[in-house]
Write an enzyme that holds these catalytic residues in place. Structure first.
Site, PDB file in Angstrom:
ATOM      1  N   SER A 138      48.452  39.519  35.743  1.00 30.86           N
ATOM      2  CA  SER A 138      48.815  40.202  36.607  1.00 30.86           C
ATOM      3  C   SER A 138      50.434  40.855  35.491  1.00 30.86           C
ATOM      4  O   SER A 138      51.326  41.781  36.044  1.00 30.86           O
ATOM      5  CB  SER A 138      49.121  40.459  38.170  1.00 30.86           C
ATOM      6  OG  SER A 138      48.472  39.653  38.795  1.00 30.86           O
ATOM      7  N   HIS A 159      42.694  43.882  32.878  1.00 26.96           N
ATOM      8  CA  HIS A 159      43.696  43.983  34.251  1.00 26.96           C
ATOM      9  C   HIS A 159      43.028  44.676  35.069  1.00 26.96           C
ATOM     10  O   HIS A 159      43.350  45.764  35.521  1.00 26.96           O
ATOM     11  CB  HIS A 159      44.817  44.455  34.410  1.00 26.96           C
ATOM     12  CG  HIS A 159      46.391  43.915  35.497  1.00 26.96           C
ATOM     13  ND1 HIS A 159      46.947  44.981  35.748  1.00 26.96           N
ATOM     14  CD2 HIS A 159      45.522  43.021  36.236  1.00 26.96           C
ATOM     15  CE1 HIS A 159      47.550  44.278  37.383  1.00 26.96           C
ATOM     16  NE2 HIS A 159      46.642  43.609  37.415  1.00 26.96           N
ATOM     17  N   GLU A 171      43.286  47.872  33.709  1.00 31.62           N
ATOM     18  CA  GLU A 171      44.626  47.813  32.627  1.00 31.62           C
ATOM     19  C   GLU A 171      43.644  47.453  31.318  1.00 31.62           C
ATOM     20  O   GLU A 171      43.996  46.089  31.020  1.00 31.62           O
ATOM     21  CB  GLU A 171      46.141  48.042  33.296  1.00 31.62           C
ATOM     22  CG  GLU A 171      46.502  48.626  34.147  1.00 31.62           C
ATOM     23  CD  GLU A 171      48.092  48.132  34.931  1.00 31.62           C
ATOM     24  OE1 GLU A 171      48.451  48.977  35.425  1.00 31.62           O
ATOM     25  OE2 GLU A 171      48.043  46.922  34.649  1.00 31.62           O
ATOM     26  N   ASN A 209      52.332  48.037  37.909  1.00 34.82           N
ATOM     27  CA  ASN A 209      53.575  46.841  38.742  1.00 34.82           C
ATOM     28  C   ASN A 209      54.865  47.453  37.727  1.00 34.82           C
ATOM     29  O   ASN A 209      55.668  46.400  38.245  1.00 34.82           O
ATOM     30  CB  ASN A 209      52.758  45.811  38.842  1.00 34.82           C
ATOM     31  CG  ASN A 209      52.258  44.891  39.222  1.00 34.82           C
ATOM     32  OD1 ASN A 209      51.656  45.608  40.565  1.00 34.82           O
ATOM     33  ND2 ASN A 209      51.165  44.013  38.815  1.00 34.82           N
TER      34      ASN A 209
HETATM   35  P1  NAD Z   1      42.389  32.514  43.656  1.00 34.14           P
HETATM   36  O1  NAD Z   1      43.080  31.684  43.360  1.00 34.14           O
HETATM   37  O2  NAD Z   1      41.816  33.504  44.328  1.00 34.14           O
HETATM   38  O3  NAD Z   1      41.661  32.061  42.202  1.00 34.14           O
HETATM   39  C1  NAD Z   1      41.032  31.229  41.434  1.00 34.14           C
HETATM   40  C2  NAD Z   1      39.719  30.463  41.185  1.00 34.14           C
HETATM   41  O4  NAD Z   1      40.688  30.023  39.706  1.00 34.14           O
HETATM   42  C3  NAD Z   1      39.667  29.197  41.359  1.00 34.14           C
HETATM   43  O5  NAD Z   1      38.692  29.136  42.535  1.00 34.14           O
HETATM   44  C4  NAD Z   1      40.837  28.191  41.087  1.00 34.14           C
HETATM   45  O6  NAD Z   1      39.116  27.165  41.719  1.00 34.14           O
HETATM   46  C5  NAD Z   1      39.880  28.784  39.905  1.00 34.14           C
HETATM   47  N1  NAD Z   1      40.146  27.766  38.824  1.00 34.14           N
HETATM   48  C6  NAD Z   1      41.527  27.216  38.809  1.00 34.14           C
HETATM   49  N2  NAD Z   1      41.423  26.107  37.426  1.00 34.14           N
HETATM   50  C7  NAD Z   1      40.525  27.050  37.504  1.00 34.14           C
HETATM   51  C8  NAD Z   1      40.014  26.105  35.465  1.00 34.14           C
HETATM   52  N3  NAD Z   1      41.041  25.192  34.975  1.00 34.14           N
HETATM   53  N4  NAD Z   1      38.553  26.466  35.305  1.00 34.14           N
HETATM   54  C9  NAD Z   1      37.959  27.166  36.414  1.00 34.14           C
HETATM   55  N5  NAD Z   1      38.227  27.473  36.897  1.00 34.14           N
HETATM   56  C10 NAD Z   1      39.848  27.282  37.281  1.00 34.14           C
HETATM   57  O7  NAD Z   1      43.097  33.783  41.799  1.00 34.14           O
HETATM   58  P2  NAD Z   1      42.484  35.129  42.127  1.00 34.14           P
HETATM   59  O8  NAD Z   1      43.288  36.389  43.123  1.00 34.14           O
HETATM   60  O9  NAD Z   1      41.646  35.814  42.170  1.00 34.14           O
HETATM   61  O10 NAD Z   1      43.774  35.598  40.311  1.00 34.14           O
HETATM   62  C11 NAD Z   1      43.239  35.203  39.445  1.00 34.14           C
HETATM   63  C12 NAD Z   1      43.779  36.570  38.543  1.00 34.14           C
HETATM   64  O11 NAD Z   1      43.852  37.581  38.831  1.00 34.14           O
HETATM   65  C13 NAD Z   1      45.376  35.858  38.601  1.00 34.14           C
HETATM   66  O12 NAD Z   1      46.006  35.744  36.736  1.00 34.14           O
HETATM   67  C14 NAD Z   1      45.878  36.754  39.122  1.00 34.14           C
HETATM   68  O13 NAD Z   1      47.383  37.599  38.960  1.00 34.14           O
HETATM   69  C15 NAD Z   1      45.597  37.914  38.619  1.00 34.14           C
HETATM   70  N6  NAD Z   1      45.357  38.840  39.679  1.00 34.14           N
HETATM   71  C16 NAD Z   1      45.474  38.983  40.864  1.00 34.14           C
HETATM   72  C17 NAD Z   1      44.702  40.111  42.153  1.00 34.14           C
HETATM   73  C18 NAD Z   1      44.808  39.683  43.061  1.00 34.14           C
HETATM   74  O14 NAD Z   1      44.708  40.571  44.056  1.00 34.14           O
HETATM   75  N7  NAD Z   1      44.451  38.716  44.042  1.00 34.14           N
HETATM   76  C19 NAD Z   1      44.718  41.094  41.316  1.00 34.14           C
HETATM   77  C20 NAD Z   1      44.989  41.479  39.988  1.00 34.14           C
HETATM   78  C21 NAD Z   1      45.247  40.453  39.390  1.00 34.14           C
END
Ligand code: NAD
Length: 410
Positions: A138, A159, A171, A209
């Site tokens: 993000s 994104h 995006e 954002n």
């Molecule tokens: P999350 O914490 O829910 O999930 C991340 C997952 O990655 C976890 O299950 C974790 O075990 C896994 N992980 C950690 N290290 C790892 C590795 N080395 N190899 C494989 N898996 C691994 O996070 P999220 O909310 O799903 O966010 C993920 C990404 O998406 C981030 O970059 C975040 O900024 C982006 N994002 C989040 C949102 C939101 O609203 N949550 C929206 C848009 C973008």
């Protein structure tokens, strides 16, 4: 500088319309976003391998996807056999070693540059040179994530918004070194998945954002200065602005800590531009543990059933403020700043006017795109309002984009 993939001997991105030649889609990280993205890709007909380093996490995510598609069947939105087919297309895995050769890999691990950089270096090593490598970051710069990739022209941002199966917007973010052919390919692929892609450069906050920052910041400053309380400001933006939620209730919903982190990241990445300076108001909320709905208290206090336990809006005051001097008109002030932000993004060539408008309507459900809104208000009027605000609150936050008055955006 974009690289032209029409040159001979350069690998081309595998095309989705080559059917099985495209190969499966890899999704790395099976959290909230990764699981949703895997569901979207499988629903679009791709075989998906969903990897999570935490033992059992990917299998757990497949179970959650199963529950999600079952709910769609119950609601009559997905035939039962199609739901079974979607689920059968997703294979859980626990290591990047388990990823077969893919047409596209989308990374969705936590927002940590070092972690993402390591994963991209490994993916680039293991995957064929034609595999598109995408990140769902993000806020992190695409070129930084691609720093250890030998062929960074295939690295880009996809994104998705939360929850990916519901939110149409994606995006498509290009870094300095992303090749145009990959951007076009990824954009077409997102359309084929039923999404609405918009394109932008890897500018801090991308489109949504970035342009949304003043929606929160102006409301916080207005409450901080005592012009009106939160309930009144939220009422104005909802009832007079047509926004689905007021900015203060929305930050309680998002989480004050999450919203502050995004704002701080944009502020840091823009060299601490005054336009994005975090407010003391929000920093105090976070320090006090008033994180919003999730902690029972943020700007508002919430009862156990989720209802707001707080003051009613002062509608009389609201009616007096709207249409009055811009410095104390929450609506005019917020709109002027959103329009300015959008105009600036377009003027610097980071995104097209149409893509900015589409992104804000779909990503944040603004009732109008900011450029369309600016045209309606009049860009010259917005420039005058900002000049007034700059006089009332000097320091650079309200400096107008030169493009507001140079005639380039009529
Ligand atoms: P999350 O914490 O829910 O999930 C991340 C997952 O990655 C976890 O299950 C974790 O075990 C896994 N992980 C950690 N290290 C790892 C590795 N080395 N190899 C494989 N898996 C691994 O996070 P999220 O909310 O799903 O966010 C993920 C990404 O998406 C981030 O970059 C975040 O900024 C982006 N994002 C989040 C949102 C939101 O609203 N949550 C929206 C848009 C973008």
């Amino acid at each position: 500088m974009d690289t032209d993939l029409t040159e001979p001997d350069r690998p081309r991105p595998a095309a989705a319309d080559e059917g099985s030649a495209f190969g499966p889609v890899g999704v790395v990280g099976a959290g909230a976003m990764g699981a949703g993205i895997a569901q979207v890709a499988a629903t679009a007909g791709h075989a998906v391998v969903l990897v999570d380093a935490l033992p059992g996490a990917a299998a757990g995510a497949v179970e959650r996807i199963g529950a999600a598609v079952s709910r769609l069947v119950e609601k009559g939105r997905l035939p039962a056999d199609e739901a079974n087919a979607v689920l059968a297309r997703i294979t859980p895995a626990e290591s990047l070693h388990d990823l077969p050769s893919c047409g596209l890999v989308i990374e969705a691990v936590p927002e940590d540059l070092d972690l993402k950089r390591r994963i991209f270096a490994e993916l680039a090593d293991r995957q064929p040179s034609t595999t598109v490598l995408a990140t769902n970051t993000s806020s992190i710069d695409i070129d930084d994530i691609a720093a250890d990739v030998a062929d960074p022209e295939r690295v880009l941002g996809l994104h998705f918004f939360n929850p990916p199966p519901v939110m149409k917007l994606v995006e498509v973010v290009h870094g300095e070194r992303t090749a145009q052919a990959y951007v076009e390919h990824a954009t077409a692929l997102m359309t084929s998945w039923g999404k609405t892609p918009v394109r932008c450069s890897s500018t801090p906050g991308f489109i949504v954002n970035r342009v949304a920052r003043p929606f929160y910041g102006e409301a916080q400053r207005i409450v901080e200065s005592g012009v009106a309380d939160a309930a009144t400001v939220d009422w104005i933006l909802r009832e007079r602005g047509g926004f689905p939620m007021g900015p203060l209730e929305l930050t309680d919903f998002i989480g004050q800590d999450v919203n502050l982190a995004v704002g701080t990241s944009v502020w840091e990445q823009t060299g601490r531009d005054e336009r994005y300076t975090p407010t003391t108001f929000q920093q105090d909320l976070v320090s006090a543990g008033r994180l919003g709905r999730k902690s029972g208290r943020g700007v508002y206090t919430y009862a156990a059933d989720g209802s707001v336990d707080g003051p009613e809006p002062d509608v009389e005051l609201a009616e007096r403020l709207v249409g009055g001097p811009v410095a104390t008109d929450p609506l005019a002030r917020t709109l002027a700043m959103i329009v300015n932000e959008a105009v600036d993004l377009v003027a610097r060539g980071e995104a097209s006017p149409d893509d900015v408008d589409t992104a804000m309507r779909l990503g944040t459900r603004y009732p109008k795109g900011p450029l369309a809104w600016g045209r309606e208000i009049g860009f010259d009027v917005v420039a005058r309002q900002l000049a007034e605000l700059d006089e009332a609150y000097p320091g650079g936050r309200y400096r107008p984009s030169p493009a507001l008055t140079d005639g380039s955006l009529t």
